[in-house]
Write a protein that holds these residues in place. Structure first.
Motif, PDB file in Angstrom:
ATOM      1  N   ARG A  90       0.828  -1.103   0.080  1.00 25.64           N
ATOM      2  CA  ARG A  90       0.059  -0.090   0.070  1.00 25.64           C
ATOM      3  C   ARG A  90       0.901   1.170  -0.126  1.00 25.64           C
ATOM      4  O   ARG A  90       0.605   2.119  -0.762  1.00 25.64           O
ATOM      5  N   HIS A 108       2.376   1.613  -3.320  1.00 26.11           N
ATOM      6  CA  HIS A 108       1.360   2.098  -4.201  1.00 26.11           C
ATOM      7  C   HIS A 108       0.911   3.511  -4.201  1.00 26.11           C
ATOM      8  O   HIS A 108       0.796   4.211  -5.168  1.00 26.11           O
ATOM      9  N   ASP A 109       0.829   4.267  -2.785  1.00 29.11           N
ATOM     10  CA  ASP A 109       0.484   5.314  -2.684  1.00 29.11           C
ATOM     11  C   ASP A 109       1.632   6.380  -3.049  1.00 29.11           C
ATOM     12  O   ASP A 109       1.405   7.644  -3.705  1.00 29.11           O
TER      13      ASP A 109
END
Length: 490
Positions: free
Chosen positions: A482, A485-486
């Motif tokens: 995550r 991805h961010d």
């Protein structure tokens, strides 16, 4: 190594006693030890419940209940004193430390009053005397007649026990393997790590009668009548407590209650072995999982908070705070976790009566904080100085720069290392079992003692630990993805 650290810990406790702290093996000139027990209404007994038929654990409605000959004796003593009995479990070689630091009022664990122990502990009169035997694999029983048949053969003994002393003195040509638990010794015997185990006859019979692969031979040891038997240990100078215990022991002997206690213990041992499948003991493992996760979760939270604080102190410009942080981190990282657990429980217990669970959490959390501090420090230092300078030139304060620029990037960089520390914590927390915290390792020992099976409980515990750590690694991996991805979408 363990004995070396035990000597250092004992020396520290003796030093504190010399300086005048009343909690260590210290009884006032006018002995009031019995009155203190009556005033608090509780007699605290220390024992190592892995020594059937003297003391062992049974499943009583899903709860671990300590039973056995010694427990029945302790109940009678408490009854005669008019107080309740409280039982504290810990490893055998920590029992006298617990007595000297005031964690327990007395030790009943089939302990022999050797001359060495009498130097620091007062003992009651003997309540039972037994012969010393040797447990061997049934297939090898014809090879051995007595202790003299083990020349050059490795033997197993319980650490700090009379049997260890006897083997050292009368079986000097036989190498020793010393372990804290008899369940581990039996496992070593079955896997041929040792050829025999020196044990008291009732204990040896308990294992042999419940395991068809074991056999018993007479050790034919030469025994000192004054030291061959079991007695109750008390703090040095606790004469009134010793006298009260002796009155109860005399009553027990006159009424012939020892045989009754042995029969009751045998019945409970039989109940324990009615169903020895691991499924039957699922509640034990479930309880162990619960305590392991509880210790880990609380230690993680405290460890992260403490680690962050220590990292900032070490990176700060204040020389005093920097020195304190460095000293703490280096000291904690330079001493074994096991010693830290014992010091928090026994050492700090001189000043405060810290429950075993709380002591375990404190020790594990303080230990984790030192390692987390170094992880966070390395993460902060990995951020280029130019980013900090750019943020400050834009008008951000030092606090805002750390919160908005440095720490978010540092967290992403240290996440794998931080996750590894969390995973390691699940495994490292198992050390708290030595002070009687009922975590997964403690429950593993309970099941081994109850079922007389060595390997199967270990396999179950291994699988559980793998599931816990693998599951946590997947959760941490999800958050790591995550973060990446961010970062990619910004």
């Amino acid at each position: 190594m363990k004995k070396k650290w035990m000597r250092w810990l004992t020396a520290l406790l003796v030093l504190l006693s010399f300086l005048g702290f009343s909690g260590i093996n210290h009884v006032q000139a006018a002995d009031d030890s019995l009155q203190k027990v009556k005033d608090k209404g509780v007699l605290v007994m220390g024992t190592s419940p892995d020594y059937p038929p003297y003391e062992f654990l049974v499943n009583d409605g899903g709860k671990n209940t300590t039973v056995g000959i010694d427990i029945s004796i302790a109940k009678q003593i408490a009854k005669d004193m008019g107080v309740k009995l409280q039982i504290k479990s810990m490893d055998f070689d920590l029992l006298l430390v617990g007595l000297q630091t005031g964690k327990v009022d007395m030790v009943i664990s089939a302990m022999t009053p050797t001359s060495e122990r009498k130097q620091s502990v007062d003992f009651s009169e003997l309540y039972y005397t037994a012969e010393q035997s040797i447990i061997v694999n049934k297939a090898d029983a014809k090879l051995y007649k007595d202790k003299d048949s083990f020349v050059g053969k490795k033997i197993g003994v319980q650490t700090g026990s009379l049997q260890a002393d006897l083997a050292k003195e009368q079986m000097s040509s036989s190498p020793q393997l010393g372990l804290a638990k008899y369940t581990d010794l039996v496992l070593a015997l079955k896997s041929h790590k040792v050829e025999g185990i020196v044990a008291e006859e009732p204990v040896a019979l308990a294992y042999v009668q419940h395991d068809p692969d074991l056999a018993l031979i007479n050790g034919k040891f030469t025994l000192d009548p004054s030291e061959n038997g079991q007695a109750i240990g008390f703090a040095k100078g606790a004469t009134s407590l010793v006298a009260a215990a002796n009155k109860s022991i005399d009553k027990i002997k006159k009424k012939g209650l020892i045989k009754q206690y042995m029969t009751e213990a045998a019945d409970k041992m039989t109940t324990n072995t009615t169903d020895t499948s691991m499924i039957h003991y699922w509640k034990y493992f479930a309880k162990g999982i619960g305590y392991t996760l509880l210790i880990t979760a609380i230690s993680v939270v405290i460890g992260v908070i403490l680690g962050t604080l220590l990292a900032l102190m070490r990176l700060g410009k204040n020389k005093l705070l920097h020195a304190l942080a460095v000293a703490y981190i280096e000291f904690v990282r330079g001493t074994p976790l096991m010693i830290q657990v014992m010091f928090v429980y026994f050492g700090l217990g001189i000043f405060l009566d810290i429950p075993a669970l709380l002591a375990g959490i404190i020790a594990v959390a303080l230990n984790s904080g030192a390692y987390v501090a170094e992880i966070i420090r390395s993460g902060i230092e990995s951020i280029p100085v130019g980013q900090t300078e750019a943020a400050r030139s834009l008008g951000l304060s030092q606090k805002q720069t750390m919160q908005s620029v440095v720490f978010p990037q540092a967290l992403k960089n240290i996440w794998p290392a931080l996750g590894n520390e969390f995973i390691s914590l699940i495994k490292e927390s198992s050390i708290v079992s030595i002070i009687g915290v009922t975590d997964l390792i403690y429950q593993l020992k309970v099941v081994q003692t109850a079922t007389y099976k060595g390997v199967q409980p270990i396999i179950v515990a291994m699988v559980i630990y793998f599931v816990l750590t693998f599951g946590l690694s997947k959760i941490l991996g999800y958050f790591e993805k995550r973060m990446k991805h961010d970062e990619a979408t910004h």
